[in-house]
Scaffold this motif. Structure first.
Motif, short mmCIF file in Angstrom:
data_model
loop_
_atom_site.label_atom_id
_atom_site.label_comp_id
_atom_site.label_asym_id
_atom_site.label_seq_id
_atom_site.Cartn_x
_atom_site.Cartn_y
_atom_site.Cartn_z
N GLY A 127 0.82 -1.22 0.00
CA GLY A 127 0.00 0.00 0.00
C GLY A 127 0.85 1.26 0.00
O GLY A 127 0.53 2.25 -0.67
N TYR A 128 1.93 1.22 0.77
CA TYR A 128 2.87 2.34 0.82
C TYR A 128 3.43 2.62 -0.57
O TYR A 128 3.51 3.77 -1.01
CB TYR A 128 3.98 1.99 1.81
CG TYR A 128 5.04 3.03 1.98
CD1 TYR A 128 4.85 4.12 2.83
CD2 TYR A 128 6.26 2.93 1.30
CE1 TYR A 128 5.84 5.08 2.98
CE2 TYR A 128 7.24 3.89 1.46
CZ TYR A 128 7.03 4.96 2.30
OH TYR A 128 8.00 5.91 2.46
N MET A 129 3.80 1.57 -1.27
CA MET A 129 4.42 1.74 -2.58
C MET A 129 3.46 2.28 -3.63
O MET A 129 3.88 2.94 -4.57
CB MET A 129 5.05 0.42 -3.04
CG MET A 129 6.28 0.03 -2.22
SD MET A 129 7.56 1.32 -2.12
CE MET A 129 8.05 1.45 -3.86
N VAL A 130 2.16 2.06 -3.48
CA VAL A 130 1.18 2.66 -4.40
C VAL A 130 1.31 4.19 -4.33
O VAL A 130 1.36 4.87 -5.34
CB VAL A 130 -0.25 2.21 -4.07
CG1 VAL A 130 -1.28 3.05 -4.81
CG2 VAL A 130 -0.43 0.73 -4.39
N LEU A 131 1.37 4.71 -3.11
CA LEU A 131 1.52 6.15 -2.94
C LEU A 131 2.88 6.63 -3.44
O LEU A 131 2.98 7.67 -4.10
CB LEU A 131 1.35 6.53 -1.47
CG LEU A 131 -0.06 6.42 -0.91
CD1 LEU A 131 -0.06 6.71 0.59
CD2 LEU A 131 -1.00 7.37 -1.63
N VAL A 132 3.92 5.88 -3.13
CA VAL A 132 5.26 6.27 -3.58
C VAL A 132 5.30 6.40 -5.09
O VAL A 132 5.83 7.39 -5.62
CB VAL A 132 6.31 5.25 -3.08
CG1 VAL A 132 7.66 5.45 -3.78
CG2 VAL A 132 6.48 5.35 -1.57
N ARG A 133 4.74 5.44 -5.80
CA ARG A 133 4.79 5.48 -7.27
C ARG A 133 4.05 6.70 -7.83
O ARG A 133 4.50 7.30 -8.81
CB ARG A 133 4.22 4.20 -7.87
CG ARG A 133 5.01 2.96 -7.53
CD ARG A 133 6.42 3.00 -8.07
NE ARG A 133 7.11 1.76 -7.75
CZ ARG A 133 8.41 1.67 -7.58
NH1 ARG A 133 9.19 2.72 -7.72
NH2 ARG A 133 8.97 0.53 -7.29
N ALA A 134 2.95 7.08 -7.22
CA ALA A 134 2.22 8.27 -7.69
C ALA A 134 3.08 9.52 -7.53
O ALA A 134 3.16 10.35 -8.45
CB ALA A 134 0.90 8.42 -6.92
N PHE A 135 3.73 9.66 -6.39
CA PHE A 135 4.58 10.83 -6.18
C PHE A 135 5.86 10.74 -6.99
O PHE A 135 6.37 11.76 -7.46
CB PHE A 135 4.88 11.01 -4.69
CG PHE A 135 3.75 11.64 -3.95
CD1 PHE A 135 3.58 13.02 -3.95
CD2 PHE A 135 2.82 10.86 -3.27
CE1 PHE A 135 2.52 13.60 -3.29
CE2 PHE A 135 1.76 11.44 -2.61
CZ PHE A 135 1.60 12.82 -2.62
#
Length: 196
Positions: A127-135
């Protein structure tokens, strides 16, 4: 009495919703399966028919909660990309800070995840990496030559940490709490290269 596949799935979702909400409100270790079952309007037996253990339920509820949260990232888009301006305005808000049950599962659970099993840790990481990829995409587009992945990792960690610190300081020093939220938002805008 055998229940239909549809009813079984409805029960599973009710358990995930109840567990996700209660885990965010009280922490994973602060809630028992009896309370979760009751909140879902089901029995212990129904819970264990879907999840082998509380740990399995915790991992699934965390995944479900983060899916719901990450879906908010994509409710509005700008040129096919997530509307990060809207997302950050909501995420780093006093309303989000004060409403544990309906907002960021990561911020609510971050300090607990290290004490959970590897499956729950892996769920959190995904879940953390979903946000990381967007940013990361936004940083890369606005800052050629900058390590976009490292910057995005820092941004998302700062967001989750800021919400946690803002919650921890809100009762004693609400002005400090609000300043944490504003300060991290300013830091993110600067790291991205222009306001997001």
């Amino acid at each position: 009495m055998k229940i239909s596949k549809e009813k079984s799935e409805e029960n599973r979702v009710a358990l995930l919703e109840a567990a996700s909400r209660l885990f965010r409100q009280k922490g994973i270790d602060g809630v028992g399966v009896a309370e979760i079952s009751k909140a879902a309007g089901l029995t212990h037996g129904a819970l264990y028919a879907h999840f082998a253990s509380k740990e399995a339920l915790a991992a699934a509820a965390l995944a479900w909660g983060m899916e719901q949260g990450n879906a908010k990232l994509y409710t509005g888009t700008v040129d096919g990309e997530p509307d990060l301006e809207r997302f950050l305005s909501d995420y780093l808000s006093v309303d989000n800070r004060d409403e544990y049950a309906d907002h960021c599962a990561m911020a609510a659970a971050a300090s607990e995840i290290g004490r959970q099993d590897s499956v729950t840790s892996a769920t959190f990481t995904e879940g953390y990496m979903v946000l990381v990829r967007a940013f990361e995409r936004r940083v890369a587009a606005n800052n050629p030559g900058v390590d976009a992945l490292d910057t995005a990792m820092g941004i998302v960690a700062a967001m989750v940490g800021a919400l946690s610190v803002a919650r921890a300081t809100a009762k004693a020093r609400p002005e400090v709490s609000a300043q944490v939220l504003r300060g991290v938002r300013l830091m993110i805008d600067n790291a991205v290269g222009k306001p997001v």
